[in-house]
Design a protein around this motif. Structure first.
Motif, mmCIF file in Angstrom:
data_model
loop_
_atom_site.group_PDB
_atom_site.id
_atom_site.type_symbol
_atom_site.label_atom_id
_atom_site.label_comp_id
_atom_site.label_asym_id
_atom_site.label_seq_id
_atom_site.Cartn_x
_atom_site.Cartn_y
_atom_site.Cartn_z
ATOM 1 N N ASP A 273 -6.843 -37.906 -41.930
ATOM 2 C CA ASP A 273 -5.628 -37.124 -41.775
ATOM 3 C C ASP A 273 -4.613 -37.593 -42.824
ATOM 4 N N THR B 94 -8.494 -28.710 -38.306
ATOM 5 C CA THR B 94 -7.420 -27.828 -38.759
ATOM 6 C C THR B 94 -6.178 -28.635 -39.143
ATOM 7 N N HIS B 95 -5.650 -28.341 -40.305
ATOM 8 C CA HIS B 95 -4.389 -28.934 -40.763
ATOM 9 C C HIS B 95 -3.496 -27.799 -41.272
ATOM 10 N N CYS C 3 1.944 -32.139 -42.457
ATOM 11 C CA CYS C 3 1.109 -31.378 -41.526
ATOM 12 C C CYS C 3 1.738 -31.507 -40.151
ATOM 13 N N ILE D 14 0.619 -30.441 -37.405
ATOM 14 C CA ILE D 14 -0.380 -30.638 -36.343
ATOM 15 C C ILE D 14 -0.564 -32.127 -36.066
ATOM 16 N N HIS D 15 -0.589 -32.916 -37.122
ATOM 17 C CA HIS D 15 -0.828 -34.355 -36.962
ATOM 18 C C HIS D 15 0.438 -35.181 -37.160
ATOM 19 N N MET E 279 0.573 -37.528 -41.804
ATOM 20 C CA MET E 279 0.214 -36.627 -42.908
ATOM 21 C C MET E 279 1.452 -36.073 -43.570
HETATM 22 CU CU LIG Z 1 -3.236 -32.454 -40.156
#
Ligand SMILES: [Cu+2]
Length: 128
Positions: free
Chosen positions: A43, A79-80, A113, A115-116, A121
């Motif tokens: 990540d 998924t990113h 990112c 998502i993370h 990230m």
């Molecule tokens: Cu990510």
């Protein structure tokens, strides 16, 4: 046991199998970044910082698919996304392929990112 495997695969696919998982063997649909590009990994972004001249189209290429160890003969693509602090554009959630942004104006463009999370990230493009 079998039910557990199915559940795991179903969850992995929710986060982006991209329609090419499963089958008889690993199919890794990673995209190598171009020379002036950035690799989207699990990540992190590589490289995390990049300096370009104005007018450069920077390409982020997803390299987040991994063989799932032959466990089900398939792969897992994580998924990113790419979210810029300036809010001008976002890649949206992707597990494969590329995203391009052209930088017409000098400055520093931070992104992450979502998502993370930015702590894990994040990166920045310096345009000069
Ligand atoms: Cu990510």
């Amino acid at each position: 046991m079998f039910r557990q495997v199915c559940t795991t695969v179903a969850i992995a696919c929710l986060f982006g199998c991209g329609g090419s998982g499963g089958g008889t063997g690993p199919v890794i649909n990673n995209t190598p970044p171009p020379p002036n590009g950035i690799s989207v990994e699990n990540d992190f972004f590589s490289p995390t910082t990049k300096t370009v001249t104005t007018g450069t189209a920077v390409v982020w290429a997803w390299n987040s698919c991994t063989d799932n160890g032959g466990y089900t003969g398939g792969q897992t693509c994580v998924t990113h996304n790419i979210v810029f602090d300036d809010g001008v554009t976002t890649s949206g959630p992707m597990s494969q392929g590329t995203f391009t942004r052209t930088f017409a104006t000098a400055g520093t463009y931070n992104y992450h990112c979502s998502i993370h999370g930015a702590a894990l990230m994040s990166g920045s493009i310096t345009v000069q």
